[in-house]
Design a protein around this motif. Structure first.
Motif, short mmCIF file in Angstrom:
data_model
loop_
_atom_site.label_atom_id
_atom_site.label_comp_id
_atom_site.label_asym_id
_atom_site.label_seq_id
_atom_site.Cartn_x
_atom_site.Cartn_y
_atom_site.Cartn_z
N GLU A 114 0.87 -1.08 0.12
CA GLU A 114 0.07 0.07 -0.22
C GLU A 114 0.65 1.21 0.28
O GLU A 114 1.99 1.50 0.85
N ALA A 115 0.80 2.31 -0.98
CA ALA A 115 1.33 3.40 -0.87
C ALA A 115 1.19 4.45 0.29
O ALA A 115 -0.05 4.32 0.73
N ARG A 116 2.11 4.91 0.86
CA ARG A 116 2.16 5.67 2.11
C ARG A 116 2.08 7.14 1.88
O ARG A 116 3.01 7.62 1.00
N THR A 117 1.32 7.92 2.29
CA THR A 117 1.38 9.34 2.19
C THR A 117 2.43 9.98 3.20
O THR A 117 2.48 9.69 4.22
N LEU A 118 3.59 10.70 2.41
CA LEU A 118 4.66 11.06 3.10
C LEU A 118 4.18 12.68 3.55
O LEU A 118 3.68 13.15 2.77
N ARG B 282 10.47 6.68 5.09
CA ARG B 282 9.16 6.32 5.10
C ARG B 282 8.05 7.34 5.96
O ARG B 282 7.17 6.82 6.09
N ARG B 283 8.72 8.38 6.21
CA ARG B 283 7.77 9.33 6.83
C ARG B 283 7.64 10.79 6.41
O ARG B 283 6.56 11.39 6.25
#
Length: 153
Positions: A3-7, A129-130
């Motif tokens: 799943e794509a993570r919103t940064l 990743r943040r």
């Protein structure tokens, strides 16, 4: 596929917090070229308690003429290559770091940064990743500061 993570987008400098150390609104430079985050500290004392190694250190903010004394568990000694290319053996602590609304545990080296403009440097291990860095802006995740465009002084 994962799943794509919103940064979250951060600027090249931000005000950050180390809440367990009682440090708030620390001016920090965001540095994707550095692996480990670093905090300006003067070592005052090393000691053991309950089988753990602790370090007591002072963080000076000359502009405000303030000195904050902090204590943390020292988790490691690590060779860190500084901006001038020298490798120094530094104490590493692990403590919560807050950037904007995000709070997470970060490894931070304690170093003499008295000749640097910023008392703290945020390295890519804390960013990964943040956050995504917008190098053309400042204070995007700094409550109480108006975001700025450009590279500033």
């Amino acid at each position: 596929m994962a799943e794509a993570r919103t940064l979250r987008v951060i600027g090249w400098r931000e005000l950050v917090q180390l809440p367990e150390l009682g440090l708030r609104a620390i001016p920090a430079k965001i540095d994707t070229g550095a692996r480990t985050s670093s905090l300006h500290a003067t070592i005052l004392e090393e000691y053991a308690r309950d089988g753990a190694r602790y370090v007591r250190f002072a963080v000076d903010f000359p502009q405000q003429q303030v000195r904050q004394v902090c204590e943390a568990v020292q988790i490691d000694w690590r060779g860190v290559t500084s901006s001038n290319g020298e490798t120094q053996l530094r104490r590493i602590i692990k403590t919560p770091l807050k950037i904007g609304p995000l709070r997470f545990r970060a490894e931070i080296s304690l170093a003499d940064r008295s000749d640097m403009r910023f008392p703290m440097l945020i390295g890519r291990s804390s960013l990964r990743r943040r956050f995504m860095v917008d190098s053309g802006h400042s204070w995007l995740q700094s409550p109480g500061r108006e975001p700025e465009r450009g590279h500033g002084p």
